[in-house]
Design an enzyme around this catalytic site. Structure first.
Site, PDB file in Angstrom:
ATOM      1  N   ALA A  63      39.530  51.412  36.906  1.00 38.23           N
ATOM      2  CA  ALA A  63      39.167  52.236  38.063  1.00 38.23           C
ATOM      3  C   ALA A  63      38.149  51.450  38.879  1.00 38.23           C
ATOM      4  CB  ALA A  63      38.544  53.538  37.585  1.00 38.23           C
ATOM      5  N   GLY A 101      41.171  51.885  33.303  1.00 37.98           N
ATOM      6  CA  GLY A 101      42.282  52.475  34.027  1.00 37.98           C
ATOM      7  C   GLY A 101      43.469  51.520  34.154  1.00 37.98           C
ATOM      8  N   GLU A 104      45.252  51.915  30.963  1.00 36.02           N
ATOM      9  CA  GLU A 104      45.815  53.275  30.985  1.00 36.02           C
ATOM     10  C   GLU A 104      47.060  53.335  31.879  1.00 36.02           C
ATOM     11  OE1 GLU A 104      41.989  55.012  32.041  1.00 36.02           O
ATOM     12  OE2 GLU A 104      42.121  56.270  30.262  1.00 36.02           O
ATOM     13  N   GLU A 124      35.368  51.480  28.892  1.00 38.26           N
ATOM     14  CA  GLU A 124      34.618  52.517  29.620  1.00 38.26           C
ATOM     15  C   GLU A 124      33.288  52.840  28.950  1.00 38.26           C
ATOM     16  OE1 GLU A 124      37.858  52.504  29.204  1.00 38.26           O
ATOM     17  OE2 GLU A 124      38.897  53.344  30.942  1.00 38.26           O
TER      18      GLU A 124
HETATM   19  N1  3HC Z   1      35.368  48.274  39.965  1.00 38.29           N
HETATM   20  C1  3HC Z   1      34.759  47.753  41.051  1.00 38.29           C
HETATM   21  N2  3HC Z   1      34.446  46.460  41.161  1.00 38.29           N
HETATM   22  C2  3HC Z   1      34.760  45.642  40.136  1.00 38.29           C
HETATM   23  C3  3HC Z   1      35.384  46.110  38.979  1.00 38.29           C
HETATM   24  C4  3HC Z   1      35.706  47.492  38.916  1.00 38.29           C
HETATM   25  N3  3HC Z   1      36.328  48.023  37.864  1.00 38.29           N
HETATM   26  N4  3HC Z   1      35.549  45.085  38.126  1.00 38.29           N
HETATM   27  C5  3HC Z   1      35.039  44.008  38.744  1.00 38.29           C
HETATM   28  N5  3HC Z   1      34.568  44.339  39.954  1.00 38.29           N
HETATM   29  C6  3HC Z   1      33.994  43.442  40.965  1.00 38.29           C
HETATM   30  C7  3HC Z   1      32.650  42.896  40.523  1.00 38.29           C
HETATM   31  O1  3HC Z   1      31.599  43.768  40.880  1.00 38.29           O
HETATM   32  C8  3HC Z   1      32.603  41.595  41.289  1.00 38.29           C
HETATM   33  O2  3HC Z   1      32.259  41.901  42.604  1.00 38.29           O
HETATM   34  P1  3HC Z   1      31.400  40.858  43.476  1.00 38.29           P
HETATM   35  O3  3HC Z   1      32.198  39.613  43.539  1.00 38.29           O
HETATM   36  O4  3HC Z   1      31.215  41.563  44.759  1.00 38.29           O
HETATM   37  O5  3HC Z   1      30.117  40.675  42.720  1.00 38.29           O
HETATM   38  C9  3HC Z   1      34.061  41.129  41.298  1.00 38.29           C
HETATM   39  O6  3HC Z   1      34.832  42.306  41.038  1.00 38.29           O
HETATM   40  C10 3HC Z   1      34.392  40.103  40.240  1.00 38.29           C
HETATM   41  O7  3HC Z   1      33.933  40.582  38.994  1.00 38.29           O
HETATM   42  P2  3HC Z   1      33.255  39.621  37.913  1.00 38.29           P
HETATM   43  O8  3HC Z   1      32.288  38.709  38.564  1.00 38.29           O
HETATM   44  O9  3HC Z   1      32.781  40.485  36.822  1.00 38.29           O
HETATM   45  O10 3HC Z   1      34.514  38.762  37.474  1.00 38.29           O
HETATM   46  P3  3HC Z   1      34.845  38.160  36.045  1.00 38.29           P
HETATM   47  O11 3HC Z   1      36.063  37.351  36.227  1.00 38.29           O
HETATM   48  O12 3HC Z   1      33.638  37.534  35.462  1.00 38.29           O
HETATM   49  O13 3HC Z   1      35.168  39.403  35.103  1.00 38.29           O
HETATM   50  C11 3HC Z   1      36.176  41.478  34.509  1.00 38.29           C
HETATM   51  C12 3HC Z   1      36.271  40.177  35.332  1.00 38.29           C
HETATM   52  C13 3HC Z   1      36.215  41.161  33.026  1.00 38.29           C
HETATM   53  C14 3HC Z   1      37.334  42.306  34.897  1.00 38.29           C
HETATM   54  C15 3HC Z   1      34.826  42.179  34.814  1.00 38.29           C
HETATM   55  O14 3HC Z   1      34.671  42.266  36.219  1.00 38.29           O
HETATM   56  C16 3HC Z   1      34.736  43.564  34.257  1.00 38.29           C
HETATM   57  O15 3HC Z   1      34.419  43.717  33.106  1.00 38.29           O
HETATM   58  N6  3HC Z   1      34.992  44.564  35.086  1.00 38.29           N
HETATM   59  C17 3HC Z   1      34.856  45.952  34.705  1.00 38.29           C
HETATM   60  C18 3HC Z   1      35.976  46.406  33.802  1.00 38.29           C
HETATM   61  C19 3HC Z   1      35.821  47.856  33.461  1.00 38.29           C
HETATM   62  O16 3HC Z   1      34.780  48.306  33.054  1.00 38.29           O
HETATM   63  N7  3HC Z   1      36.893  48.613  33.659  1.00 38.29           N
HETATM   64  C20 3HC Z   1      36.863  50.015  33.420  1.00 38.29           C
HETATM   65  C21 3HC Z   1      36.446  50.718  34.670  1.00 38.29           C
HETATM   66  S1  3HC Z   1      36.194  52.421  34.443  1.00 38.29           S
HETATM   67  C22 3HC Z   1      37.741  53.094  34.336  1.00 38.29           C
HETATM   68  O17 3HC Z   1      38.706  52.408  34.405  1.00 38.29           O
HETATM   69  C23 3HC Z   1      37.766  54.579  34.232  1.00 38.29           C
HETATM   70  C24 3HC Z   1      39.120  55.098  33.901  1.00 38.29           C
HETATM   71  O18 3HC Z   1      39.254  55.249  32.533  1.00 38.29           O
HETATM   72  C25 3HC Z   1      39.331  56.411  34.534  1.00 38.29           C
END
Ligand code: 3HC
Ligand code: NAI
Length: 695
Positions: A63, A101, A104, A124
């Protein structure tokens, strides 16, 4: 189609491509676009199956965290069910990451194909929430509740090969042309009926031993104290084995709503974005080219130098390790070897892995042997003349363009740089001990450090798996300087009537892994003693004497290495035991200083320790040593074990409110004197009703 999702046809296969850089997060428009694609495929009589794939470097990273907890369209709420309901099969084609997500979404598809380098997971919990897109209901049905529980509660990124073995993936293919592999897979299964729908698979969630849930609660008790999300994750998987799918999903939604805008989730989201923000330096944009570090060098193979060399080797970067003599080199290399052997014993490294890493570390004693390195990090004794001598030698031999960093924890980077004819190439790269374990890399920008030098340090931090944060040059830099008042205050608290075990308990209850006095025993009372001696000599008038730790040091109570410091330890056991001898020293000092000890509440202890550092951090911000308040927080999270689910020192302060803190400090200034005079910035923020986040 929305601009974020594209649809094309390859023969009988419809390919739906999510194109929302950088990581294809499910921002508004993406779920809707996917649904449009599926509907197109279903409506087209020539299409037999569909592939869902991500453009760029990833499938879908989850997400969009910026939109969590905000209203969504009905389609966005139910798009996974719409995909799963498709009468024609949909194959998720995964590269890069399928997280949260993203996974998912893939679980809503009928099949999952991934390349070997891909990673999948439901992380998450790491941002204080739970998988809220039916992940807690579908994953247990697919791979069984025990494996699902482990994945969801740890939040770890599972490599594709392991995910294949667990049953998350139907096929793991070689890296390369995923699109073609997925189309071929889709053609193969196109006519198979019924299409497999995970929501209807109940075999693995019936007759489950309910004891696995309490066992997991027990397992995470220490790690997850004060937190809600990990326990809600467990409750959701519990619902998956006790309720029909739709009711389980409803329970998941209910628990998700309960925490998505709570303090824990807000703090962890803040930490996620702050960590990324820290790498953005106002005057350094992408046009500044960082040096590509293919060969590194480290000078000094002591505690820190050895650990720093390991960081490079662990990341596959060859590194030269320089010492003054073969004898010291052998000692340093033996320590590195012993560290790796411990990892093998713990099962976190294989013998081959160790051999590969050791082969990347080249011990040398001549400066000529390191001249070719792209970056050198000095980690010799903490004495200015020694540092300057080393930098003069480095200046004489290092190739043009090499970056020269010092790991000094206190010395003036500009003075060190003055020993060279290229101060622009010099900066601080301050690792924390143990360097191969601690994640923080404090990058100190001297007055002449070039933008390229800073950009290189940030890039190297990322490559070696550290969290880099930049600050200006001052005594103690950002991290240790902001921590110093806490160190002083914990000693004053003892003088005033608290006991080490009481203070430690308050801080552990707050969320620190261990209390500050036990930390003192771990690092050794000699370290603080030496710093106090230096500071007393440098500025005798400002210096606050701390007689209790001085006396313990003089008695030979240096901490765990001497079986006793603030506490006493039994052989082979790190459990701290209160020590009557220490209590006697404390009481003697109180008497000599004429202090009448008083009782402290837990809140008072917590506030006295943390507010003292909040005040110093405010001065650091005021002086422009830090770019932003969140950089202070990143340093506290990764350098000092501040509980992440509280965001960081200044985020925590903002939750209390700067105004309230200002008022308490003003009272304390009256009671305890000048050290509690609020920083100007605190006064300004309090008076204008602003927070550190606004500063
Ligand atoms: N939402 C919004 N922005 C995100 C994002 C997300 N899920 N994941 C990454 N970004 C953004 C980062 O903030 C960053 O932005 P910036 O360049 O402006 O600083 C850019 O994308 C690149 O991210 P990273 O520098 O972290 O890139 P990496 O290649 O080092 O890592 C990654 C990639 C492993 C995917 C890491 O970004 C990460 O762990 N992201 C979050 C993953 C996550 O937590 N997903 C679950 C979200 S909650 C969800 O899905 C709820 C659902 O169950 C309903
Ligand atoms: P240490 O005493 O363990 O190691 C220093 C090493 O440098 C010794 O092996 C010594 O032989 C070698 N050395 C001395 N002069 C040299 C020279 N001219 N050329 C090559 N090698 C030389 O010290 P430690 O703890 O590793 O500290 C090193 C630096 O790291 C210091 O600046 C210290 O302030 C800093 N630091 C230390 C931390 C810690 O917790 N120990 C944490 C962060 C930074």
């Amino acid at each position: 189609m929305s601009g974020l999702v594209e649809y094309e046809k390859y023969g009988a296969i419809g390919v739906i491509t999510v194109n929302n850089p950088p990581v294809n997060a499910l921002s508004p428009g993406v779920p809707e676009g996917i649904v449009e694609g599926v509907e197109k495929g279903v409506a087209d009589p020539d299409v037999k199956a569909m592939v869902l794939i991500g453009a760029g470097r990833s499938f879908i990273a989850g997400a969009d965290i910026k939109f969590l907890g905000k209203p969504r369209s009905e389609t966005a709420k139910n798009y996974r069910e719409i995909i799963e309901g498709s009468e024609k099969p949909v194959v998720a084609a995964i590269h890069g990451y399928a997280l949260g997500g993203g996974l998912e979404t893939a679980l809503g598809c009928h099949y999952r194909v991934a390349v070997k380098s891909a990673k999948v997971g439901l992380p998450e919990v790491l941002i204080g929430i739970l998988p809220g897109g039916a992940g807690t209901q579908r994953l247990p049905r697919l791979i069984g509740p025990e494996a699902a529980l482990e994945m969801i509660v740890s939040g770890r990124h599972v490599p594709a090969t392991e995910a294949g073995e667990l049953g998350v993936l139907d096929s793991v293919v070689e890296d390369g042309d995923l699109r073609n592999a997925a189309i071929a897979f889709a053609e193969k299964i196109a006519d198979q009926r019924p299409v497999p729908r995970i929501s209807q698979m109940n075999e693995k969630v019936t007759n489950v031993d309910p004891a696995i849930f309490d066992a997991m609660r027990k397992k995470i008790e220490r790690r997850a104290r004060n937190q809600i999300a990990p326990y809600h994750c467990i409750a959701c998987v519990e619902a998956a084995v006790s309720l029909p799918f739709e009711e389980g999903v409803a329970r998941e939604r209910e628990l998700f709503q309960e925490i998505v805008n709570g303090d824990e989730a807000k703090s962890l989201r803040y930490a996620f974005f702050s960590e990324r923000e820290a790498t953005k330096i106002p005057d350094i944009d992408k046009s500044i080219s960082a040096v590509d570090v293919r060969l590194a060098a480290v000078v000094g193979a002591g505690t820190m130098g050895g650990g720093i060399a390991m960081c490079f080797a662990d990341s596959g970067i060859p590194v030269k390790l320089l010492e003054i003599s073969e004898e010291f080199l052998d000692t340093g290399m033996a320590k590195i070897k012993a560290n790796y052997e411990t990892s093998i014993k713990r099962g976190s490294l294989t013998a081959e892995g160790m051999a590969e890493r050791m082969a990347l570390i080249d011990p040398v004693i001549s400066y000529d042997d390191i001249a070719n390195a792209d970056m050198v990090i000095e980690a010799v004794f903490e004495e200015m003349p020694v540092k300057k001598e080393v930098f003069a030698k480095l200046d004489a031999v290092m190739k043009e363009g090499a970056i020269m960093a010092s790991n000094t924890s206190t010395l003036d980077i500009d003075e060190i740089a003055s020993a060279t004819k290229r101060p622009e190439a010099v900066l601080g790269m301050h690792f924390f001990s143990p360097a191969n374990v601690m994640k923080l890399l404090e990058i100190v920008r001297g007055k002449n450090s070039s933008k390229e030098a800073v950009a290189t340090a940030l890039k190297v931090a990322r490559r070696i798996g550290k969290v880099g944060a930049v600050c200006g040059n001052c005594d103690g830099f950002l991290a240790n300087r902001s921590r110093m008042p806490f160190q002083t205050e914990m000693n004053i608290l003892i003088e005033d009537g608290a006991l080490p075990e009481q203070v430690d308990k308050v801080m552990v209850d707050f969320g620190y892994p261990v209390g500050p006095f036990v930390v003192g025993d771990m690092s050794g009372l000699d370290i603080g003693y030496a710093v106090r001696k230096r500071r007393a000599a440098e500025s005798p008038n400002e210096f606050r004497k701390l007689p209790i730790p001085d006396r313990l040091f003089e008695m030979g109570r240096l901490g765990q290495k001497t079986a006793g410091g603030w506490f006493t330890y039994k052989k082979g056991d790190r459990t701290p035991h209160p020590e009557p001898e220490v209590v006697k020293v404390i009481e003697d000092v109180r008497r000599e200083m004429g202090i009448k000890p008083h009782d402290f509440t837990d809140e008072e202890i917590l506030q006295r320790l943390l507010f003292s550092s909040v005040n110093e951090a405010a001065k650091i911000l005021e002086e422009g040593i830090a770019y932003r308040a969140s950089d202070v927080d990143i340093m506290w999270l990764y350098g000092f074990g501040f509980p992440r689910y509280r965001g960081g020192l200044l985020f925590w302060a903002d939750q209390i409110g700067v105004k309230k803190i200002y008022e308490i400090m003003c009272e304390w200034e009256k009671t305890y004197g000048d050290r509690w005079k609020p920083a100007n910035l605190i006064k300004e923020l309090a008076e204008s009703g602003k927070s550190f986040a606004d500063a």
